[in-house]
Design a protein around this motif. Structure first.
Motif, short mmCIF file in Angstrom:
data_model
loop_
_atom_site.label_atom_id
_atom_site.label_comp_id
_atom_site.label_asym_id
_atom_site.label_seq_id
_atom_site.Cartn_x
_atom_site.Cartn_y
_atom_site.Cartn_z
N ALA C 102 -25.66 20.68 8.36
CA ALA C 102 -26.60 21.53 7.62
C ALA C 102 -26.62 21.12 6.15
O ALA C 102 -27.69 21.02 5.53
CB ALA C 102 -26.21 22.99 7.77
N ARG C 103 -25.45 20.86 5.63
CA ARG C 103 -25.34 20.47 4.22
C ARG C 103 -26.12 19.17 3.96
O ARG C 103 -26.82 19.02 2.97
CB ARG C 103 -23.86 20.32 3.91
N LEU C 104 -26.00 18.21 4.89
CA LEU C 104 -26.71 16.94 4.72
C LEU C 104 -28.22 17.14 4.78
O LEU C 104 -28.96 16.52 4.01
CB LEU C 104 -26.27 15.96 5.82
N VAL C 105 -28.66 18.02 5.68
CA VAL C 105 -30.10 18.28 5.76
C VAL C 105 -30.59 18.87 4.44
O VAL C 105 -31.62 18.46 3.90
CB VAL C 105 -30.42 19.25 6.92
N VAL C 106 -29.82 19.82 3.89
CA VAL C 106 -30.23 20.46 2.65
C VAL C 106 -30.28 19.43 1.52
O VAL C 106 -31.15 19.47 0.65
CB VAL C 106 -29.29 21.63 2.31
N ASP C 107 -29.35 18.48 1.54
CA ASP C 107 -29.37 17.44 0.52
C ASP C 107 -30.63 16.59 0.63
O ASP C 107 -31.18 16.14 -0.37
CB ASP C 107 -28.15 16.54 0.64
N LEU C 166 -30.39 27.87 4.09
CA LEU C 166 -29.32 27.37 3.24
C LEU C 166 -29.89 26.79 1.95
O LEU C 166 -29.33 26.96 0.86
CB LEU C 166 -28.53 26.30 3.99
N TRP C 167 -31.01 26.12 2.09
CA TRP C 167 -31.66 25.54 0.91
C TRP C 167 -32.12 26.64 -0.03
O TRP C 167 -31.88 26.61 -1.23
CB TRP C 167 -32.85 24.67 1.37
N ALA C 172 -31.36 30.12 -4.87
CA ALA C 172 -31.12 31.47 -5.41
C ALA C 172 -29.75 31.56 -6.07
O ALA C 172 -29.58 32.29 -7.04
CB ALA C 172 -31.23 32.50 -4.28
N ARG C 173 -28.80 30.79 -5.53
CA ARG C 173 -27.45 30.84 -6.05
C ARG C 173 -27.40 30.44 -7.52
O ARG C 173 -26.62 30.97 -8.30
CB ARG C 173 -26.58 29.89 -5.23
N LEU C 174 -28.28 29.49 -7.88
CA LEU C 174 -28.30 29.03 -9.28
C LEU C 174 -28.71 30.17 -10.20
O LEU C 174 -28.29 30.22 -11.34
CB LEU C 174 -29.30 27.88 -9.43
N LEU C 189 -31.24 34.24 5.40
CA LEU C 189 -31.73 34.39 6.78
C LEU C 189 -32.36 35.76 6.98
O LEU C 189 -33.39 35.88 7.67
CB LEU C 189 -30.56 34.21 7.76
N VAL C 190 -31.75 36.78 6.39
CA VAL C 190 -32.34 38.12 6.51
C VAL C 190 -33.69 38.15 5.80
O VAL C 190 -34.64 38.79 6.27
CB VAL C 190 -31.37 39.18 5.95
#
Lengths: 173, 192, 235
Positions: C102-107, C166-167, C172-174, C189-190
């Motif tokens: 998943a992390r690689l896809v987001v990258d 995740l992306w 949003a995390r930033l 996801l929600v």
């Protein structure tokens, strides 16, 4: 003042070196260091590490780095949406649907988009009943084969356009 | 695009006849607009630090070149997304870190061979005394290694390191303390 | 509010919003006042129906046909809530099962252009699967493969949706601040489930998400480290 054991003092050495301990803890560390030769050695090591980290050297970048970066950048293709073949694909899809259900069915399909789209998908995927269609019809098979070919080619195009440029240096490795 | 480039060159030659460099943030903005010369200038300005960073991260001169190239290609692709209202350095190093991480992750682990089987061109990190630290740093968990490289090798402030890693300054400090403690233990074990 | 509570608060707010949307959906379906649903209900309106398109239920819900046999507002509410929860839980399970992929896809998902390309790739994949499944059905013997393919596609789409979440979470995390990665991904996801629960538009939004997700999975070869490069075969 609290007496520190070696196990308690050692994790505090780095904050102690940086001066980020509060006065009481720093005093406790200082008094422990005064009485413990082992920890004094560790303290010396801890003091030296930041300077040694700063002094770590890396080799000079090779002279062909800039040209090779610019060459790699010149090869970068901006990813494209590649909408083009979709028109052909949707046309083929409509042809198949029309062939199976007749023009009236097709118009019914579009007038009830929200309800029927899932039916069409389910029907293609085998979860819904197959419409009354000839079990082996050459035109239908050909249309499906054409759709498979076009979409497969389309996907190959998209994947080729978005794949990462290889990081390997040319002529090496 | 032509006007941008012309403006950049005019600005660069405004006083000092070409000696004055545009700040990275301005170069990034121009390069994001498709200006190749601005991008080249940006690469020229950063290649040394990026190469050094990559070298500390992968500990191999050839691979460092691969990673450096990949970082700049990634930068080129992403410059358009760069928001010039935010500081450039943390954004850039965050991107560089991600590229390094991915590179290491997909690298096929090679069996450790004799130390001189790699590049014959003399490895400065193999100097006695220095090599132990460099080796220990290379073996450090990346959560600890990264802030150490960013702060000590690239001379970034704690604030910048925190922005780059998306952590608080306190968290960065604590990671650096733990990283240095691990280095100290490793070094003293080797010495003793 | 301290940074620590921002994410849980956002998650709770989104869950409450989801419940409200479920309630809205349920009441809409109970009263069937919307033009679309009424038209579908009264299907004998003169248009010739192709054989094999059985008029099935109300259609138009993002989670498949709505069960007709049992009714009641409370049941409808529960049905929407449970299906949305299922979507969130399955996608979260994908993240837990394949975190590195998943992390690689987001990258790889580093610009909106990639997302657009993924959408196109997803559409092409859906059409490809459609035609290929049809060919498989015609052979009769290979019919079970069509079912397997559709399950595979559903899993791919689910993985893609999880990666998109995740992306979104990373973006949003930033702005909002750090928190446990799973909490952030769950919140995103929600948010997707909220989108899917918007009456009527939700169907299309979820479809769009699923198609984009499927395309993303295909483009990145299920988040494999080297994409579609076949270098590894050549050793």
């Amino acid at each position: 003042m609290t007496q520190l054991t070696c196990g308690q003092a050692r994790p505090l050495l780095e904050p102690y070196v940086d001066g980020s301990l509060d006065g009481e803890t720093a005093a406790a560390v200082r008094s422990h260091l005064a009485g413990c030769a082992d920890c004094r050695n560790q303290h010396l090591e801890a003091v030296s590490i930041p300077a040694r980290l700063r002094a770590l050297t890396a080799p000079e970048p090779p002279s062909d780095l800039l040209p090779s970066v610019m060459a790699a950048v010149a090869r970068v293709r901006r990813p494209r949406f590649a909408w083009g073949p979709l028109i052909l694909e949707i046309g083929l899809c409509a042809l198949i649907a029309w062939y199976l259900s007749g023009l009236a069915g097709l118009s019914a399909l579009f007038s009830y988009t929200s309800g029927e789209l899932s039916d069409v998908v389910g029907w293609g995927l085998g979860t819904t009943q197959l419409p009354a269609a000839p079990s082996l019809d050459l035109l239908l098979v050909l249309a499906c084969l054409a759709l498979v070919t076009v979409t497969g080619y389309h996907l190959a195009l998209i994947i080729g356009a978005t794949s990462e440029p290889s990081g390997r240096r040319a002529g090496q490795g | 695009m032509v006007s941008l480039r012309a403006a950049a060159l005019r600005a660069a030659r405004g006083d000092g006849g070409g000696a004055v460099r545009l700040p990275p943030i301005e170069l990034a903005r121009l390069a994001g607009g498709g200006d190749r010369e601005a991008f080249e200038e940006l690469v020229r300005g950063y290649q040394r630090r990026v190469y050094g960073f990559a070298y500390q991260y992968v500990r191999d001169a050839g691979e460092a070149q691969d990673v450096t190239q990949e970082i700049f290609v990634h930068l080129y692709r992403n410059l358009r997304r760069y928001d010039a209202a935010r500081p450039f350095e943390p954004w850039f190093w965050r991107l560089a870190t991600n590229v390094c991480l991915n590179y290491v992750r997909r690298r096929v682990p090679e069996p450790r061979e004799l130390p001189d089987s790699g590049d014959a061109g003399g490895d400065p990190a193999d100097l006695p005394g220095e090599s132990a630290l460099a080796r220990a740093l290379g073996e450090l968990d990346r959560a600890y290694r990264l802030p150490l490289i960013l702060h000590y090798h690239l001379d970034m402030s704690l604030q910048q390191v925190a922005q780059t890693m998306g952590l608080s300054v306190a968290a960065v400090k604590s990671r650096m303390h733990r990283g240095r403690a691990v280095l100290r233990r490793t070094l003293s074990e080797e010495a003793g | 509010m301290t940074a620590r509570w921002r994410w849980p608060a956002l998650l709770v707010a989104l869950v409450v919003l989801a419940l409200l949307l479920c309630w809205l959906d349920a009441s809409l379906f109970e009263r069937t006042v919307l033009p679309g649903s009424r038209r579908i209900l009264t299907r004998g309106d003169g248009l010739p129906r192709p054989a094999g398109f059985p008029p099935r239920g109300l259609g138009g819900t993002p989670f498949g046909p709505f069960p007709e046999t049992i009714s009641g507002a409370l049941f409808s509410l529960g049905w929407f809530a449970a299906t949305a929860l299922g979507l969130v839980a399955l996608a979260a399970a994908m993240l837990v099962a394949f975190p590195a992929r998943a992390r690689l896809v987001v990258d790889r998902l580093d610009s909106l252009t990639v997302a657009g390309t993924a959408l196109v790739a997803g559409l092409a994949t859906v059409l490809l699967l459609f035609a290929f499944s049809f060919l498989l059905r015609l052979t009769i013997v290979l019919l079970p493969l069509a079912g397997a393919l559709s399950i595979l596609a559903a899993l791919g789409a689910l993985f893609g949706i999880a990666c998109l979440a995740l992306w979104l979470a990373g973006q949003a995390r930033l702005r909002i601040g750090p928190a446990h990665p799973l909490l952030i991904a769950l919140t995103a996801l929600v948010a997707f489930a909220d989108l899917a629960l918007i009456p009527f538009a939700g169907l299309f939004l979820l479809g769009l998400l699923a198609v984009t997700g499927l395309g993303l999975t295909v483009l990145t070869r299920f988040g494999s480290p080297r994409g579609w490069a076949m270098d590894e075969l050549d050793w």
